[in-house]
Design an enzyme around this catalytic site. Structure first.
Site, PDB file in Angstrom:
ATOM      1  N   PHE A 140       4.517   5.220  -6.628  1.00 10.54           N
ATOM      2  CA  PHE A 140       4.401   4.672  -5.275  1.00 10.54           C
ATOM      3  C   PHE A 140       2.956   4.274  -5.045  1.00 10.54           C
ATOM      4  O   PHE A 140       2.061   5.112  -5.062  1.00 10.54           O
ATOM      5  CB  PHE A 140       4.839   5.655  -4.187  1.00 10.54           C
ATOM      6  CG  PHE A 140       4.781   5.015  -2.823  1.00 10.54           C
ATOM      7  CD1 PHE A 140       5.828   4.244  -2.356  1.00 10.54           C
ATOM      8  CD2 PHE A 140       3.639   5.110  -2.032  1.00 10.54           C
ATOM      9  CE1 PHE A 140       5.756   3.593  -1.122  1.00 10.54           C
ATOM     10  CE2 PHE A 140       3.557   4.458  -0.796  1.00 10.54           C
ATOM     11  CZ  PHE A 140       4.630   3.704  -0.344  1.00 10.54           C
ATOM     12  N   ASP A 225      -4.703   6.388  -8.646  1.00  7.64           N
ATOM     13  CA  ASP A 225      -4.376   6.245  -7.223  1.00  7.64           C
ATOM     14  C   ASP A 225      -4.287   7.659  -6.648  1.00  7.64           C
ATOM     15  O   ASP A 225      -3.282   8.350  -6.827  1.00  7.64           O
ATOM     16  CB  ASP A 225      -3.050   5.490  -7.056  1.00  7.64           C
ATOM     17  CG  ASP A 225      -2.633   5.363  -5.580  1.00  7.64           C
ATOM     18  OD1 ASP A 225      -3.250   6.047  -4.721  1.00  7.64           O
ATOM     19  OD2 ASP A 225      -1.694   4.601  -5.298  1.00  7.64           O
ATOM     20  N   LYS A 254      -5.832   7.358   3.155  1.00 11.92           N
ATOM     21  CA  LYS A 254      -5.241   8.450   3.945  1.00 11.92           C
ATOM     22  C   LYS A 254      -6.280   9.421   4.529  1.00 11.92           C
ATOM     23  O   LYS A 254      -6.885   9.116   5.536  1.00 11.92           O
ATOM     24  CB  LYS A 254      -4.170   9.156   3.114  1.00 11.92           C
ATOM     25  CG  LYS A 254      -2.971   8.217   2.849  1.00 11.92           C
ATOM     26  CD  LYS A 254      -1.678   8.920   2.492  1.00 11.92           C
ATOM     27  CE  LYS A 254      -0.517   7.933   2.554  1.00 11.92           C
ATOM     28  NZ  LYS A 254       0.109   7.663   1.277  1.00 11.92           N
TER      29      LYS A 254
HETATM   30  C1  LIG Z   1       0.529   6.231   0.943  1.00 10.22           C
HETATM   31  C2  LIG Z   1       0.199   5.779  -0.419  1.00 10.22           C
HETATM   32  C3  LIG Z   1      -0.197   4.453  -0.678  1.00 10.22           C
HETATM   33  C4  LIG Z   1      -0.177   3.375   0.380  1.00 10.22           C
HETATM   34  O1  LIG Z   1      -1.028   3.638   1.443  1.00 10.22           O
HETATM   35  P1  LIG Z   1      -0.811   2.831   2.830  1.00 10.22           P
HETATM   36  O2  LIG Z   1      -1.992   3.246   3.647  1.00 10.22           O
HETATM   37  O3  LIG Z   1       0.487   3.292   3.407  1.00 10.22           O
HETATM   38  O4  LIG Z   1      -0.808   1.398   2.493  1.00 10.22           O
HETATM   39  C5  LIG Z   1      -0.550   4.120  -1.964  1.00 10.22           C
HETATM   40  N1  LIG Z   1      -0.529   5.026  -2.945  1.00 10.22           N
HETATM   41  C6  LIG Z   1      -0.158   6.317  -2.750  1.00 10.22           C
HETATM   42  C7  LIG Z   1      -0.179   7.269  -3.890  1.00 10.22           C
HETATM   43  C8  LIG Z   1       0.238   6.727  -1.480  1.00 10.22           C
HETATM   44  O5  LIG Z   1       0.659   7.983  -1.289  1.00 10.22           O
END
Ligand SMILES: *Cc1c(COP(=O)(O)O)cnc(C)c1O
Length: 410
Positions: A140, A225, A254
Site C-alpha cells: 500500500f 515507504d 502521517k
Molecule cells: C497511508 C500510507 C500512504 C499514503 O499516504 P496518504 O497521506 O494517505 O496519501 C502511503 N504509504 C503507506 C505505507 C501508508 O500507510
C-alpha cells in the site's frame, strides 16, 4: 444532532469511498476521543498512525496556532523562515542529508518514483522511458493513478485504468524473487519494511538487510515507504532500524506532523536529491511555514517525550498479553512495537464484527483486510491504559459479545 444525523449528512453529501464505523467523533485528547453523544473511546488506530503523538498534543497545537497567526503560506516562489529550520532538525534526527517536502503520503511516494527514474537515466544505461521499479505484492503506497498501477489489490484498480507502466511486482519477504526481478533497467526497489494496510506483515528476519545488499549489488536505490511504520510506530525511529538498514531513500508522512496538518517528505543524500533541478517538481503547499512549524514541533515531541522507547516497551507488553488470551478465533498476533495485527481465523467470520463489539466497549479499532484487527494506539499510551484496553479486548476475543460467531469451531 445525534450520531445518526451526522451519518445521514455524510452519506447524503459525501462520496461513499469509505465504510467507517458509525462513531462520530467530536473531540480528542491524547489516546482518548469523545463522540457526539458524550461516549469516550480509546483510539487504537491513531488515524493510521498519523497521531502517534496523541490527539491534539498541546505543544503541537500551540505551534500550529502561533504559526497560523504569523504566516501560513508563501509558496516556494519565495522563501520562508520555517522550512530551513525544520529541514535541519529533520536531517539531524534521521541522519539523511536532505529532504524534499510534500503534503500527503501519496505525493511523497510519487516524488520518490520520479526521483528514482531520473536518477536511473542520469546514471546512464537505462534507455529513455524504460526505467523499472520493483515493488512488493500486497503493497500500500497511496491512491494516485501511478501508485495504484502497481497495487495488487483488485478493488484499488478496478475501473481506474489505463495504468502507468514501469513497475514489476515480487512477493513480499521473498529474496529469491527479488533477485530474479532485477534487470538492466531496474532503478529502484520500493518496499514497506512492515506492510501496514495488508494486515501488519513483518517480513522474515534478514529480509531487509539482504534486500538492501542486493540493491547495492545491482546499483539500484532501496526506497523504504515508512509513512506508516516510521517515526516510532514499530518501536524504533524507522522499522528498517530493526535490521540496521539505512535505505537510500526514506519516505515519511502521517505522524511527521502529529496529525495536525498534512506533511510528508522524501529523505535522501544530497547526491540523489540533486536530480531535481528548479522547475522539475513542486507543490504549492509543500514546505509551507505552517506545515514546517507544526512538523518541527511534532518531531521534538516524539524525541523529548521518549515516544519511540514507549512504543518498544509497551508494544512488547501489549503483544505478550494479546498472545496470552486463549481465543478460539485468533490465528496469530504479530507486529513490532505498538504496530500490532491480530489475524483471526476465517471461521471467525471477519474482523468487522469484532471491531464493532470493541467499539461498544469503548475501543476504536478498524479491520484491515477482512480478517485482521490492527492495534496501533497513539504512542503516548500508558501501561494502565493498555490494561484498560486489554480488559475489553479479552472478552471480545473470547467471543463474549452479542452477535459473536458460534464457538463451535473446526
Ligand atoms: C497511508 C500510507 C500512504 C499514503 O499516504 P496518504 O497521506 O494517505 O496519501 C502511503 N504509504 C503507506 C505505507 C501508508 O500507510
Amino acid at each position: 444532532m445525534l450520531t445518526q444525523d451526522y451519518v445521514q449528512l455524510d452519506e447524503t453529501y459525501g462520496a461513499h469511498n469509505y465504510k467507517p464505523l458509525n462513531v462520530v467523533i467530536t473531540q480528542g485528547q491524547g489516546v482518548w476521543v469523545t463522540d457526539v453523544e458524550g461516549r469516550r473511546y480509546l483510539d487504537c488506530l491513531s488515524a493510521y498512525s498519523a497521531v502517534n503523538q496523541g490527539h491534539c498534543h498541546p505543544r503541537i497545537v500551540q505551534a500550529l496556532i502561533a504559526q497560523a497567526q504569523t504566516l501560513t503560506l508563501t509558496s516556494r516562489a519565495f522563501r520562508n523562515d520555517q522550512m530551513g529550520l525544520f529541514l535541519q532538525d529533520l536531517a539531524s534526527l534521521t541522519g539523511y542529508e536532505m529532504a524534499l517536502l510534500m503534503n500527503t503520503g501519496a505525493e511523497a511516494v510519487e516524488t520518490a518514483v520520479k526521483m528514482a527514474r531520473k536518477w536511473g537515466y542520469q546514471r546512464g544505461g537505462v534507455p529513455e522511458d524504460q526505467a523499472e521499479i520493483i515493488v512488493c505484492a500486497d503493497n500500500f503506497h497511496g491512491r494516485t493513478i501511478s501508485i495504484i498501477s502497481f497495487s495488487t489489490e483488485p478493488q484499488y484498480r478496478a475501473g481506474f485504468g489505463p495504468f502507468t507502466p514501469g513497475f514489476k511486482v515480487v512477493p513480499f519477504g521473498d529474496l529469491r524473487s527479488l533477485e530474479a526481478a532485477f534487470s538492466a533497467n531496474t532503478v529502484a526497489f520500493l518496499v514497506e519494511p512492515i506492510q501496514g494496510e495488508s494486515g501488519v506483515h513483518v517480513p522474515p528476519a534478514g529480509y531487509l538487510k539482504w534486500a538492501k545488499a542486493l540493491c547495492e549489488e545491482h546499483d539500484v536505490l532501496f526506497m523504504a515507504d515508512e509513512i506508516q511504520s516510521g517515526l516510532g510506530r514499530s518501536g524504533k525511529l524507522f522499522a528498517c532500524d530493526h535490521e540496521n538498514v539505512k535505505p537510500d531513500v526514506m519516505i515519511i508522512g502521517k505522524a511527521l506532523s502529529g496529525g495536525c496538518y498534512p506533511v510528508s517528505a522524501v529523505l535522501a543524500s544530497a547526491d540523489i536529491l540533486s536530480v531535481f533541478r528548479p522547475g522539475d517538481h513542486g507543490s504549492t503547499y509543500g514546505g509551507n511555514p505552517l506545515a514546517c512549524a507544526v512538523a518541527r514541533e511534532a518531531m521534538k515531541v516524539l524525541v523529548e517525550e521518549n515516544l519511540i522507547e514507549n512504543s518498544a516497551r509497551l508494544g512488547d507488553y501489549f503483544q505478550a498479553k494479546l498472545r496470552a488470551i486463549a481465543s478460539p478465533f485468533v490465528q496469530e498476533v504479530r507486529g513490532k512495537g505498538l504496530f500490532i495485527g491480530v489475524e483471526l481465523k476465517h471461521e471467525a467470520g471477519g474482523a468487522r464484527r469484532f471491531c464493532e463489539a470493541l467499539m461498544r466497549q469503548g475501543l476504536l479499532c478498524k479491520e484491515t483486510h477482512e480478517h485482521v484487527i490492527r492495534f496501533a494506539p497513539p504512542l503516548v499510551i500508558t501501561q494502565a491504559e493498555i490494561d484498560w484496553a486489554l480488559a475489553r479486548i479479552e472478552p471480545v476475543l473470547l467471543g463474549q459479545f452479542e452477535g459473536a460467531p458460534a464457538l463451535a469451531l473446526a
